[in-house]
Enzyme design. Structure first.
Site, PDB file in Angstrom:
ATOM      1  CG  ASP A 244      36.244  41.420  49.576  1.00 40.54           C
ATOM      2  OD1 ASP A 244      36.293  42.737  48.360  1.00 40.54           O
ATOM      3  OD2 ASP A 244      36.858  40.881  49.867  1.00 40.54           O
ATOM      4  CG  ASP A 246      41.231  41.243  44.986  1.00 40.94           C
ATOM      5  OD1 ASP A 246      41.014  40.612  44.326  1.00 40.94           O
ATOM      6  OD2 ASP A 246      41.516  42.449  45.587  1.00 40.94           O
TER       7      ASP A 246
HETATM    8 MG   LIG Z   1      39.036  41.162  50.643  1.00 38.68          MG
END
Ligand SMILES: [Mg+2]
Length: 403
Positions: A244, A246
């Protein structure tokens, strides 16, 4: 802004030791696992962001033209150029002939060998101002087939003659990171880079070498060409880490879409490099609902990812593909307002990547900071590890050890 760099591939040699096989076909075009050996080299260069590829052809150069479309298709986005030497010039002479087309620094591959190293590790290591280049070296149990290379710390000191007695040692892996200044050390006419140029640079202390304990094979002999049929395709099938973005690579500031909003998580670049070094594919899978919400555009997302790739490259790391989902059911931009099978917790982005890349899914996993990341991994049939902050490299290490 382009961060794509140049990779030069020597494809002009005569494959004399392969006999009839190379009577009409240059060695790099011989089929390996059902496609030209060269296509693997181009893919490897491309995924490390060397997308401008220059083939230095000579022997049977006409054979390349009909293959170019297929070679380009094997690595979308590559810019492939063939340069044909006017007469046999040797590897050094071919390079000198290519002078007007060379970047100030370029990666160089021998077209008949595959060395599975993190190319950005090779290119990101510092050299002194008078350094001409860096060789990727392979540790070999028995060097009798090759001339061994003698090193002193970071420096290549000497190229030794072939010694039938063999024994363990380092050999030239056929992958080089070179400054264009190397051309000043290449005379005119027929010049061999390996026999005429590099040994002198080594003696002068201007040649660096880094040893890698990674898979290497050259297809110069009938038995190694035979071996390559299964080992090279098998080597391309790698485990993958899905990250992932962010909250994992960069601190989550909500709807980040510009470089000045990116604060890298501690150890993030080292974590990516650790996966690169370990031979994993590295993929980013990120929900970008900010596009559907009208906060920014897909261009912003792509430009940001290009910038991130550039920052990573300086640290010897790279991401093989950035996947993002711009959709959201409650968007304000009509084109992006929908429920998407690609928005996590749905597994669409992961499934697409599994389809597009030769991934060893059994050994793959995801790292995310949100339960929706973990759910997406599970839906794609792989484990997900929840990162709760701290140092990503440390976390990655424990994930790798748990495999
Ligand atoms: Mg995230």
């Amino acid at each position: 802004m382009s961060i794509s760099r140049q990779c030069v591939i020597l494809v002009g040699g005569k494959g004399t030791r392969l006999g009839a096989l190379t009577k009409n076909t240059p060695k790099p075009l011989l089929p390996v696992g059902g496609r030209p050996f060269l296509s693997y080299l181009i893919q490897e260069a491309a995924r490390h962001n060397f997308k401008r590829i220059l083939l230095l052809a000579g022997f049977k150069a006409d054979a390349f033209e009909p293959e170019l479309a297929a070679l380009r298709a094997a690595a979308p986005g590559v810019e492939l150029t063939v340069l044909v030497e006017p007469e046999p010039l040797g590897t050094g002479g071919a390079l000198k002939f290519a002078a007007p087309y060379l970047d100030d620094q370029f990666l160089l591959f021998n077209g008949d060998s595959f060395f599975d190293v993190n190319l950005l590790d090779l290119t990101s290591r510092p050299m002194k101002a008078d350094g001409i280049g860096r060789l990727a070296l392979k540790r070999q149990q028995d060097v009798s087939r090759y001339g061994a290379v003698e090193v002193d710390g970071e420096y290549v000191r000497k190229f030794l003659e072939k010694n039938p007695a063999g024994g363990p040692g380092l050999i030239n892996g056929g992958v080089y990171w070179l400054n264009k200044a190397v051309l000043d050390h290449i005379g005119s006419g027929f010049v061999s880079l390996e026999s005429d140029v590099l040994p002198k640079l080594a003696v002068a202390g201007r040649l660096y070498g880094t040893a890698y304990d990674r898979f290497m094979l050259d297809i110069g002999l009938p038995n190694t060409l035979e071996e390559a049929q299964s080992t090279v395709p098998a080597q391309m099938r790698r485990p993958a880490i899905f990250l992932d973005r962010d909250g994992v690579l960069n601190h989550d500031v909500e709807y980040a879409h510009k470089p000045d909003q990116i604060v890298w998580v501690d150890g993030a670049m080292d974590a990516v490099k650790a996966f690169n070094d370990a031979g994993y594919y590295v993929f980013v899978v990120t929900n970008q609902a900010g596009v559907a919400r009208g906060f920014y555009t897909e261009d912003h997302v792509q430009t940001l990812h290009t910038w991130m790739a550039g920052e990573l490259a300086k640290r010897g790391a790279h991401v093989d593909a950035f996947a993002y989902c711009p959709y959201h059911p409650e968007g304000v931009v009509p084109a992006y307002t929908k429920t998407s099978s690609h928005r996590k917790p749905a597994p669409g982005m992961i499934l697409d990547l599994l389809k597009a890349w030769p991934v060893d899914k059994e050994r793959s996993f995801l790292i995310g900071d949100n339960t929706t990341d973990i759910e997406a991994a599970r839906a794609a049939g792989m484990p997900g590890h929840l990162f709760k902050g701290g140092n990503l490299a440390d976390f990655a290490k424990t994930c790798l050890q748990a495999r």
